[in-house]
Design a protein around this motif. Structure first.
Motif, PDB file in Angstrom:
ATOM      1  N   HIS A  90       0.850  -1.207   0.000  1.00  0.00           N
ATOM      2  CA  HIS A  90       0.000   0.000   0.000  1.00  0.00           C
ATOM      3  C   HIS A  90       0.883   1.252   0.000  1.00  0.00           C
ATOM      4  CE1 HIS A  90      -3.424   2.574   0.759  1.00  0.00           C
ATOM      5  NE2 HIS A  90      -2.839   3.046   1.838  1.00  0.00           N
ATOM      6  N   PHE A  91       1.918   1.266   0.830  1.00  0.00           N
ATOM      7  CA  PHE A  91       2.832   2.413   0.853  1.00  0.00           C
ATOM      8  C   PHE A  91       3.617   2.521  -0.446  1.00  0.00           C
ATOM      9  CE2 PHE A  91       2.628   1.980   5.616  1.00  0.00           C
ATOM     10  CZ  PHE A  91       1.897   3.134   5.792  1.00  0.00           C
ATOM     11  N   LEU A  92       4.004   1.395  -1.031  1.00  0.00           N
ATOM     12  CA  LEU A  92       4.727   1.435  -2.299  1.00  0.00           C
ATOM     13  C   LEU A  92       3.879   2.075  -3.397  1.00  0.00           C
ATOM     14  CD1 LEU A  92       6.428  -2.085  -2.396  1.00  0.00           C
ATOM     15  CD2 LEU A  92       7.531   0.108  -1.969  1.00  0.00           C
ATOM     16  N   ARG A  93       2.579   1.813  -3.372  1.00  0.00           N
ATOM     17  CA  ARG A  93       1.692   2.357  -4.400  1.00  0.00           C
ATOM     18  C   ARG A  93       1.308   3.815  -4.153  1.00  0.00           C
ATOM     19  NH1 ARG A  93      -1.068  -2.388  -3.249  1.00  0.00           N
ATOM     20  NH2 ARG A  93      -2.708  -1.149  -2.319  1.00  0.00           N
ATOM     21  N   THR A  94       1.342   4.267  -2.896  1.00  0.00           N
ATOM     22  CA  THR A  94       0.761   5.575  -2.591  1.00  0.00           C
ATOM     23  C   THR A  94       1.749   6.631  -2.115  1.00  0.00           C
ATOM     24  OG1 THR A  94       0.227   4.792  -0.363  1.00  0.00           O
ATOM     25  CG2 THR A  94      -1.510   4.617  -2.036  1.00  0.00           C
ATOM     26  N   CYS A  95       2.959   6.272  -1.778  1.00  0.00           N
ATOM     27  CA  CYS A  95       3.945   7.243  -1.277  1.00  0.00           C
ATOM     28  C   CYS A  95       5.066   7.418  -2.297  1.00  0.00           C
ATOM     29  CB  CYS A  95       4.528   6.777   0.052  1.00  0.00           C
ATOM     30  SG  CYS A  95       3.308   6.698   1.362  1.00  0.00           S
ATOM     31  N   LEU A  96       5.649   8.606  -2.303  1.00  0.00           N
ATOM     32  CA  LEU A  96       6.720   8.899  -3.247  1.00  0.00           C
ATOM     33  C   LEU A  96       7.883   7.927  -3.080  1.00  0.00           C
ATOM     34  CD1 LEU A  96       6.811  12.785  -2.989  1.00  0.00           C
ATOM     35  CD2 LEU A  96       5.981  11.418  -4.906  1.00  0.00           C
ATOM     36  N   PRO A  97       8.426   7.423  -4.188  1.00  0.00           N
ATOM     37  CA  PRO A  97       9.544   6.477  -4.095  1.00  0.00           C
ATOM     38  C   PRO A  97      10.733   7.035  -3.313  1.00  0.00           C
ATOM     39  CG  PRO A  97       8.661   6.483  -6.309  1.00  0.00           C
ATOM     40  CD  PRO A  97       7.968   7.593  -5.562  1.00  0.00           C
ATOM     41  N   MET A  98      10.984   8.330  -3.404  1.00  0.00           N
ATOM     42  CA  MET A  98      12.124   8.899  -2.670  1.00  0.00           C
ATOM     43  C   MET A  98      11.918   8.814  -1.160  1.00  0.00           C
ATOM     44  SD  MET A  98      11.638  12.910  -3.371  1.00  0.00           S
ATOM     45  CE  MET A  98      10.275  13.822  -2.705  1.00  0.00           C
ATOM     46  N   ASP A  99      10.669   8.722  -0.704  1.00  0.00           N
ATOM     47  CA  ASP A  99      10.383   8.566   0.722  1.00  0.00           C
ATOM     48  C   ASP A  99      10.426   7.105   1.150  1.00  0.00           C
ATOM     49  OD1 ASP A  99       9.991  11.306   1.056  1.00  0.00           O
ATOM     50  OD2 ASP A  99       7.832  11.171   0.653  1.00  0.00           O
ATOM     51  N   VAL A 100      10.031   6.208   0.258  1.00  0.00           N
ATOM     52  CA  VAL A 100       9.886   4.790   0.594  1.00  0.00           C
ATOM     53  C   VAL A 100      11.165   3.991   0.337  1.00  0.00           C
ATOM     54  CG1 VAL A 100       8.585   2.697   0.060  1.00  0.00           C
ATOM     55  CG2 VAL A 100       7.408   4.870   0.167  1.00  0.00           C
ATOM     56  N   TRP A 101      11.872   4.301  -0.743  1.00  0.00           N
ATOM     57  CA  TRP A 101      13.000   3.474  -1.169  1.00  0.00           C
ATOM     58  C   TRP A 101      14.055   3.255  -0.086  1.00  0.00           C
ATOM     59  CZ3 TRP A 101      18.249   3.652  -2.309  1.00  0.00           C
ATOM     60  CH2 TRP A 101      18.714   2.575  -3.041  1.00  0.00           C
ATOM     61  N   PRO A 102      14.444   4.265   0.708  1.00  0.00           N
ATOM     62  CA  PRO A 102      15.461   4.003   1.748  1.00  0.00           C
ATOM     63  C   PRO A 102      15.008   2.997   2.816  1.00  0.00           C
ATOM     64  CG  PRO A 102      15.175   6.367   1.417  1.00  0.00           C
ATOM     65  CD  PRO A 102      14.101   5.680   0.641  1.00  0.00           C
ATOM     66  N   LEU A 103      13.707   2.787   2.936  1.00  0.00           N
ATOM     67  CA  LEU A 103      13.178   1.886   3.961  1.00  0.00           C
ATOM     68  C   LEU A 103      13.005   0.458   3.449  1.00  0.00           C
ATOM     69  CD1 LEU A 103      10.455   4.367   5.207  1.00  0.00           C
ATOM     70  CD2 LEU A 103      12.710   3.986   6.202  1.00  0.00           C
ATOM     71  N   CYS A 104      13.195   0.266   2.153  1.00  0.00           N
ATOM     72  CA  CYS A 104      12.957  -1.054   1.559  1.00  0.00           C
ATOM     73  C   CYS A 104      14.016  -2.086   1.935  1.00  0.00           C
ATOM     74  CB  CYS A 104      12.877  -0.924   0.035  1.00  0.00           C
ATOM     75  SG  CYS A 104      11.387  -0.089  -0.535  1.00  0.00           S
ATOM     76  N   ALA A 105      15.281  -1.704   2.008  1.00  0.00           N
ATOM     77  CA  ALA A 105      16.357  -2.676   2.254  1.00  0.00           C
ATOM     78  C   ALA A 105      16.188  -3.420   3.581  1.00  0.00           C
ATOM     79  CB  ALA A 105      17.719  -2.001   2.170  1.00  0.00           C
ATOM     80  N   PRO A 106      15.918  -2.727   4.710  1.00  0.00           N
ATOM     81  CA  PRO A 106      15.727  -3.488   5.956  1.00  0.00           C
ATOM     82  C   PRO A 106      14.516  -4.419   5.897  1.00  0.00           C
ATOM     83  CG  PRO A 106      16.088  -1.158   6.433  1.00  0.00           C
ATOM     84  CD  PRO A 106      15.930  -1.285   4.956  1.00  0.00           C
ATOM     85  N   PHE A 107      13.436  -3.966   5.250  1.00  0.00           N
ATOM     86  CA  PHE A 107      12.257  -4.814   5.129  1.00  0.00           C
ATOM     87  C   PHE A 107      12.565  -6.026   4.262  1.00  0.00           C
ATOM     88  CE2 PHE A 107       8.553  -6.253   2.823  1.00  0.00           C
ATOM     89  CZ  PHE A 107       7.698  -6.556   3.869  1.00  0.00           C
ATOM     90  N   ASP A 108      13.241  -5.802   3.128  1.00  0.00           N
ATOM     91  CA  ASP A 108      13.594  -6.916   2.253  1.00  0.00           C
ATOM     92  C   ASP A 108      14.499  -7.914   2.967  1.00  0.00           C
ATOM     93  OD1 ASP A 108      12.103  -5.838   0.213  1.00  0.00           O
ATOM     94  OD2 ASP A 108      13.804  -4.954  -0.838  1.00  0.00           O
ATOM     95  N   GLY A 109      15.409  -7.408   3.806  1.00  0.00           N
ATOM     96  CA  GLY A 109      16.277  -8.299   4.584  1.00  0.00           C
ATOM     97  C   GLY A 109      15.476  -9.180   5.526  1.00  0.00           C
TER      98      GLY A 109
END
Length: 194
Positions: A90-109
Motif C-alpha cells: 500500500h505504501f509502495l503504491r501511494t507514497c513517493l519512491p524517494m520517501d519509501v525506497w530508503p526503507l525497503c532494504a531493511p524490510f527486504d532483509g
C-alpha cells in the motif's frame, strides 16, 4: 470553491524550521500541517518520514517475530503474504519512491530471512546452499512453480508508485473531463528513459 492557493498560506516560523499554515478565509494557524489519509502520511517531509519509518519498522518486526516463533513454513508464508505485505505494498503504491525506497532494504532483509527459514523448514539445506538458493531464482519464482513469489520491494518501488498513480488518475479522469485533459497534456511532454 476557491483555488488551494487562496485557501492556505504556508510559511516557515521565524527562527525555526517548522512550517506553519494559515487558513486564509478564517485566519486560523495550524502549526503541524500534516495528516494521515487512508493510512498514507501527507504533509511535511519529517512527518511522512516518521510515519513511514514506523510502519516499515513494525512490518519488519512482524516478519522477524514470525520467523523466530513459528515452525510451520506454510503458516509463516501465509502470515507474511496476507498480514504484512499488504501494508507495505500500500505504501509502495501511494507514497513517493524517494520517501519509501530508503526503507525497503531493511524490510527486504527481514523478508529474505523469513524465506530462508521457510525454505530450511520445508527441505533442510546446508547453510551455504540456503544462501545460494535464496539469492537465486527460488525467491522470485512464482508460487505455482514451487518458488516463493517474492520480488524485493526496492526493485518494484518506482514502478509500484507509477502504477498506483496511473490507477488513481484513471479513476479521476472518469469523474471529470478536465483531469483527463490535464493528464493528456502532461503525458504529451513525457518521454521514456532510454
Amino acid at each position: 470553491p476557491l483555488p488551494a492557493a487562496e485557501c492556505s498560506s504556508p510559511f516557515c516560523a521565524a527562527g525555526t524550521s517548522r512550517w506553519i499554515v494559515r487558513h486564509l478565509p478564517t485566519g486560523r494557524v495550524y502549526r503541524d500541517p500534516s495528516l494521515v489519509v487512508v493510512g498514507v502520511p501527507i504533509g511535511h517531509s519529517g512527518h511522512v518520514t516518521r510515519r513511514l519509518r514506523g510502519a516499515f519498522g513494525s512490518s519488519a518486526g512482524l516478519l522477524t517475530s514470525i520467523t523466530l516463533l513459528l515452525q510451520d513454513p506454510q503458516c509463516m508464508l501465509l502470515l507474511a503474504r496476507c498480514c504484512v505485505l499488504p501494508q507495505v505494498t500500500h505504501f509502495l503504491r501511494t507514497c513517493l519512491p524517494m520517501d519509501v525506497w530508503p526503507l525497503c532494504a531493511p524490510f527486504d532483509g527481514a523478508m529474505l530471512r523469513l524465506l530462508e527459514r521457510a525454505a530450511h523448514l520445508r527441505a533442510p539445506l546446508p547453510p551455504d546452499a540456503a544462501a545460494v538458493v535464496l539469492k537465486g531464482s527460488l525467491v522470485q519464482l512464482p508460487l505455482r512453480h514451487g518458488g516463493f513469489g517474492f520480488t524485493p520491494t526496492a526493485t518494484v518501488c518506482p514502478a509500484a508508485f507509477m502504477a498506483g498513480s496511473l490507477f488513481a488518475l484513471d479513476a479521476l479522469c472518469a469523474v471529470d473531463r478536465r483531469w483527463q485533459e490535464a493528464v493528456q497534456a502532461f503525458m504529451a511532454g513525457v518521454t521514456a528513459p532510454a
